[in-house]
Design an enzyme around this catalytic site. Sequence first.
Site, short mmCIF file in Angstrom:
data_model
loop_
_atom_site.label_atom_id
_atom_site.label_comp_id
_atom_site.label_asym_id
_atom_site.label_seq_id
_atom_site.Cartn_x
_atom_site.Cartn_y
_atom_site.Cartn_z
N HIS A 127 0.86 -1.19 0.00
CA HIS A 127 0.00 0.00 0.00
C HIS A 127 0.89 1.23 0.00
O HIS A 127 1.82 1.33 0.80
CB HIS A 127 -0.90 0.00 1.24
CG HIS A 127 -1.70 1.26 1.41
ND1 HIS A 127 -1.36 2.24 2.32
CD2 HIS A 127 -2.81 1.71 0.79
CE1 HIS A 127 -2.24 3.22 2.26
NE2 HIS A 127 -3.13 2.93 1.33
N HIS A 173 2.29 11.07 -2.96
CA HIS A 173 1.12 10.81 -2.13
C HIS A 173 0.47 12.13 -1.78
O HIS A 173 1.04 12.95 -1.09
CB HIS A 173 1.55 10.09 -0.85
CG HIS A 173 0.39 9.66 -0.01
ND1 HIS A 173 0.29 9.96 1.33
CD2 HIS A 173 -0.74 8.97 -0.32
CE1 HIS A 173 -0.84 9.45 1.81
NE2 HIS A 173 -1.48 8.86 0.83
#
Length: 574
Positions: A127, A173
């Site tokens: 992840h 991110h």
Amino acid sequence: MGSSYNYYRMFGCFNRKFKIREREPPPDVRNAFFRYTGKANQMNADQLFRYLVEVQGEEECTIKDAEQIIQNVASRRHHLIRRLNHSLELDDFFFYLFQDDLNGAIKSQVHHDMTAPLQHYFIYTGHNSYLTGNQLSSDCSEIPIVKALERGVRGIELDLWPNSGKDNIHVLHGRFPSSCHYHTWKTHLTPDLQAKVAEVMVIQIFGEMLYYPQSECLDEFPSPEELKNRIILSTKPPKEYLESKNQRDTSPVGKDSFREDLLKKEKSEIGAEDHDTDERSDSDQDDEDGDTSTSNDQQSSQPEAPKYKSLIAVHAGKAKHGLKRALREESNKVSRLSLSEQEVVRAAEYYGTDLVRFTQKNILRVYPKGTRVTSSNFKPMTGWMHGAQMVAFNMQGYGKSLWMMHGMFRSNGSCGYVKKPQFLMDKGPNNEVFDPKVKLPVKQTLQVLQVRVYMGDGWRLDFSHTHFDAYSPPDFYTKVIGVPADSRKKKTRILEDDWCPVWDEEFNFPLTVPELALLRIEVREYDMSEKDDFGGQTCLPVSELRTGIRSVPLYDKKGHKMKSVRLLMRFQFL
């Protein structure tokens, strides 16, 4: 040979002297050796072969294998005479049992059937694979991706965003700076940049390694064997991405219909529990398939990039019309559904068998909730018990849940694919499937796993003599925890002032679902005044255990193998 000692300075004025006890074979090892050698102090290849078959359960072993073990041990111990004599003395035999590469506790080769469709396997999945630390401020880099791949991770997640000039692509991110450029799971790109991804970042770089279907959608997933040395892309197709974005933009509070579905069911079954209907679900906060806010420049009227869309082999989606409908809706095509850890727990409560049935044809991905900013992880067993193939973890974190993940994927030669138990794929005559909520009886064929912890060694080679205690040698004990059927912790006694503890204690673990059972092992050093020090850990898949007396290497908190620390243990199924 002279004795070795550790000296510890007390109160700055005098020394305490402790003798270092040398490693010696426990009674079971000594008895096994002389049972096969008689009164002789040498074990030849034939005797070793019989020991391997009868005690260690290595039925496929041959005389040639036994001869090779003797040669390896003699070479490592620099015993030319024993190599010529093709035999082992007791100390050689003991040395062999402690070598995890020669006498490891789990199978080391790929041995599962790798020709079934992809949904038949648990897939080692990361992840936010590009992050080096926490989810908010850590750097983005290719290094954690490389480390994950080296460990055996097969599902790498990347997050593609346009740069400030909207003419290039960054992997990052939530738009934090990055210099990493790889293929993608999630995209937040305009059609022009999607085309750039297809042409420059995917086709040119991956070339023939890239697997993509000839038709728009797959009717059935390919097998790991077909995908060997290939790369496959999975994300939300551009059209679905834009539709879901528009749906979010027109939603006043950002609730998804899955949450509405669950709230109605919870209210009908629980009744008195109060729910804050304005609270956004985890999937709203951290969409895992590109369904997030984007710049105003990206309008639904823009044409999609056809080449980019054609490269998406596994189409991802959300439960736009409620999870119940998403799980039960029949389709001729296969797809992937992503749910947060919270959503899966709630769905398992209300739609457990629907989850199992869905994963018999499609792929379910479970990801950490958005509040895990420290890159912690959740317990993976709920996802696995319901057939979820891609339980996505923050590999850059550490903790007991990640140790369990490491343990599961030590299965099948650590190749990153573990064949799901057949009961998760079976259907009854009335289309019934496995119900994880039904309490299962203890398996009759593998009723009890018996574990004996003989001893441990290697800490004095890997740590300074004052690492655990400034005034004396360490006081080690071992914890053994069965997951998930038996959550009770079994613990050996504490052995004081000993670098080479010999516990020689035995524990039993009843097995209900041995196919998914894990055995977590942890060594601690007792500290009277503070928290016990960490001495190493490992997690072993029960279905992969090799019976007999085995060497068990230990790992540090982040899952890196310790250089010298080993336990000697015995495993038996009763």
